[in-house]
Design a protein around this motif. Structure first.
Motif, PDB file in Angstrom:
ATOM      1  N   GLU A 195      -4.958  -0.258 -15.511  1.00  0.00           N
ATOM      2  CA  GLU A 195      -3.693  -0.442 -14.811  1.00  0.00           C
ATOM      3  C   GLU A 195      -3.365   0.737 -13.900  1.00  0.00           C
ATOM      4  O   GLU A 195      -2.708   0.561 -12.863  1.00  0.00           O
ATOM      5  CB  GLU A 195      -2.556  -0.654 -15.814  1.00  0.00           C
ATOM      6  N   ASP A 196      -3.834   1.936 -14.264  1.00  0.00           N
ATOM      7  CA  ASP A 196      -3.615   3.111 -13.414  1.00  0.00           C
ATOM      8  C   ASP A 196      -4.637   3.188 -12.281  1.00  0.00           C
ATOM      9  O   ASP A 196      -4.351   3.739 -11.214  1.00  0.00           O
ATOM     10  CB  ASP A 196      -3.698   4.394 -14.245  1.00  0.00           C
ATOM     11  N   LEU A 197      -5.818   2.636 -12.523  1.00  0.00           N
ATOM     12  CA  LEU A 197      -6.910   2.748 -11.556  1.00  0.00           C
ATOM     13  C   LEU A 197      -6.886   1.659 -10.496  1.00  0.00           C
ATOM     14  O   LEU A 197      -7.277   1.886  -9.349  1.00  0.00           O
ATOM     15  CB  LEU A 197      -8.254   2.706 -12.290  1.00  0.00           C
ATOM     16  N   THR A 198      -6.433   0.474 -10.851  1.00  0.00           N
ATOM     17  CA  THR A 198      -6.499  -0.669  -9.935  1.00  0.00           C
ATOM     18  C   THR A 198      -5.813  -0.417  -8.589  1.00  0.00           C
ATOM     19  O   THR A 198      -6.348  -0.798  -7.543  1.00  0.00           O
ATOM     20  CB  THR A 198      -5.917  -1.927 -10.603  1.00  0.00           C
ATOM     21  N   PRO A 199      -4.635   0.228  -8.549  1.00  0.00           N
ATOM     22  CA  PRO A 199      -3.983   0.430  -7.243  1.00  0.00           C
ATOM     23  C   PRO A 199      -4.684   1.443  -6.339  1.00  0.00           C
ATOM     24  O   PRO A 199      -4.367   1.510  -5.148  1.00  0.00           O
ATOM     25  CB  PRO A 199      -2.580   0.938  -7.622  1.00  0.00           C
ATOM     26  N   LEU A 200      -5.611   2.234  -6.879  1.00  0.00           N
ATOM     27  CA  LEU A 200      -6.260   3.270  -6.079  1.00  0.00           C
ATOM     28  C   LEU A 200      -7.266   2.652  -5.116  1.00  0.00           C
ATOM     29  O   LEU A 200      -7.888   1.628  -5.421  1.00  0.00           O
ATOM     30  CB  LEU A 200      -6.964   4.268  -7.000  1.00  0.00           C
ATOM     31  N   PRO A 201      -7.469   3.250  -3.946  1.00  0.00           N
ATOM     32  CA  PRO A 201      -8.416   2.675  -2.978  1.00  0.00           C
ATOM     33  C   PRO A 201      -9.809   2.460  -3.546  1.00  0.00           C
ATOM     34  O   PRO A 201     -10.470   1.462  -3.225  1.00  0.00           O
ATOM     35  CB  PRO A 201      -8.419   3.700  -1.845  1.00  0.00           C
ATOM     36  N   GLN A 202     -10.275   3.388  -4.386  1.00  0.00           N
ATOM     37  CA  GLN A 202     -11.621   3.247  -4.963  1.00  0.00           C
ATOM     38  C   GLN A 202     -11.590   2.487  -6.294  1.00  0.00           C
ATOM     39  O   GLN A 202     -12.617   2.332  -6.943  1.00  0.00           O
ATOM     40  CB  GLN A 202     -12.272   4.623  -5.157  1.00  0.00           C
ATOM     41  N   GLY A 203     -10.418   2.046  -6.706  1.00  0.00           N
ATOM     42  CA  GLY A 203     -10.286   1.240  -7.911  1.00  0.00           C
ATOM     43  C   GLY A 203     -10.785   1.952  -9.157  1.00  0.00           C
ATOM     44  O   GLY A 203     -10.687   3.185  -9.265  1.00  0.00           O
TER      45      GLY A 203
END
Length: 268
Positions: A195-203
Motif C-alpha cells: 500500500e505504501d509502494l503502489t503510489p510510487l513511480p517505480q511501484g
C-alpha cells in the motif's frame, strides 16, 4: 565482502511488478547489484514448490542441493539481489495432498529461509552480509487477491465469503514476517507494504532499489513502472468459480479457463 538481499515473498504483494521492473532495468542496475530472478534458477524454483506442497526431509534436501548448485555457478559480486516469492513456499489457499488447506507460510518459509541463509554463507563465506526482504499487504485485501488467484488456478468451489471464513485463522503477513524475523535472528529481515509502494513511480520495485543502495534521487531518475499481473475483474473470477462448480474434468476445466482469459473484453 558480499552483500546479498533475498526478496523471499510473499505472494500477491506486488512481487510480479517488482520482478518485472528489475528484469527490464537489470542492465542499468548492474553496477549496483547482480540481479537474479526466478527464470535464472528453474531447478531451485521446482524444488521450492515441491517442498511447499509437501515439506519433507527429502524435499528439503533437494532444495538445498538445487540452491547449492545454482550458487556455485554465480560469479563473485559486491552485491547480489535474489527475488522469488516461492522462497516462502506455496501460497495459502492451496491444498497439500495429506494435510489439506494451507493456511499459513511458516511451515515452509522458515526452513527455506534458513537453508537459503546457510547456503549463501557456504558460498560467499561467513562474513557475507545477508538481508531478507518480505513485501506485505493488508490482510483483507491480500486474502481477496489470494481467492482471485486460487479460483483461477485450482478447482476451488468456495465463493469469496466462504473462502474468507475458511481463512479466518490465517495470520496476517505482518505476523508471518515477525515469525520469520525471530527464526532468522540475528540475520536482518526487512519489510515493505504494498500500500505504501503502489503510489510510487517505480511501484513495489522501490523497496528493492532502496535495499540495494539507491538514493531517493537516483530512484526518482529511473523510468516509472508498468502495471503487471493485474487481478482479474470480479465478474471473471465469478465465471471461473462457476466453471469450477460445473466441470469435473481437469483438462476441460483448464481449456475453458484459458479461453476465458484470452477473451477478457466482456469482463473488463
Amino acid at each position: 565482502m558480499t552483500r546479498i538481499v533475498v526478496h523471499a515473498g510473499f505472494h500477491k504483494t506486488g512481487t510480479s511488478s517488482l520482478q518485472d521492473y528489475l528484469r527490464h532495468h537489470r542492465a542499468e542496475l548492474r553496477e549496483r547489484a547482480a540481479i537474479y530472478l526466478k527464470e535464472d534458477f528453474p531447478e531451485v524454483g521446482y524444488a521450492t514448490r515441491a517442498f511447499g506442497f509437501r515439506p519433507s526431509l527429502w524435499r528439503r534436501w533437494r532444495f538445498r542441493r538445487a540452491l547449492r548448485a545454482f550458487l556455485a555457478g554465480l560469479p563473485d559480486d559486491d552485491q547480489i539481489f535474489l527475488s522469488w516469492e516461492g522462497f516462502s513456499g506455496i501460497m495459502p489457499g492451496h491444498r497439500r495432498p495429506l494435510t489439506g488447506l494451507v493456511s499459513g507460510y511458516d511451515r515452509a518459509a522458515i526452513p527455506l529461509a534458513k537453508i537459503t541463509r546457510d547456503e549463501l554463507r557456504r558460498r560467499f563465506g561467513p562474513q557475507a552480509q545477508i538481508v531478507f526482504l518480505y513485501t506485505l499487504r493488508r490482510r483483507e485485501s491480500w486474502l481477496r487477491s489470494v481467492w482471485g488467484h486460487v479460483v483461477r488456478s485450482i478447482q476451488i468451489r468456495h465463493d469469496m465469503s466462504e473462502f474468507l471464513e475458511m481463512m479466518k485463522d490465517t495470520p496476517s503477513l505482518e505476523e508471518e514476517a515477525a515469525l520469520l524475523a525471530r527464526a532468522l535472528a540475528p540475520t536482518p529481515v526487512e519489510t515493505a507494504w504494498l500500500e505504501d509502494l503502489t503510489p510510487l513511480p517505480q511501484g513495489p520495485a522501490a523497496a528493492a532499489l532502496r535495499l540495494i543502495g539507491l538514493s531517493e534521487a537516483e530512484i526518482a531518475a529511473l523510468p516509472p513502472a508498468r502495471r503487471t499481473n493485474i487481478g482479474n475483474p470480479p465478474a471473471l473470477s465469478e465465471a471461473f468459480l462457476a466453471l469450477n462448480r460445473e466441470i469435473s474434468d481437469k483438462a476441460e476445466l483448464k481449456r475453458r479457463k484459458d479461453a476465458l482469459l484470452h477473451s477478457r473484453t466482456p469482463y473488463e
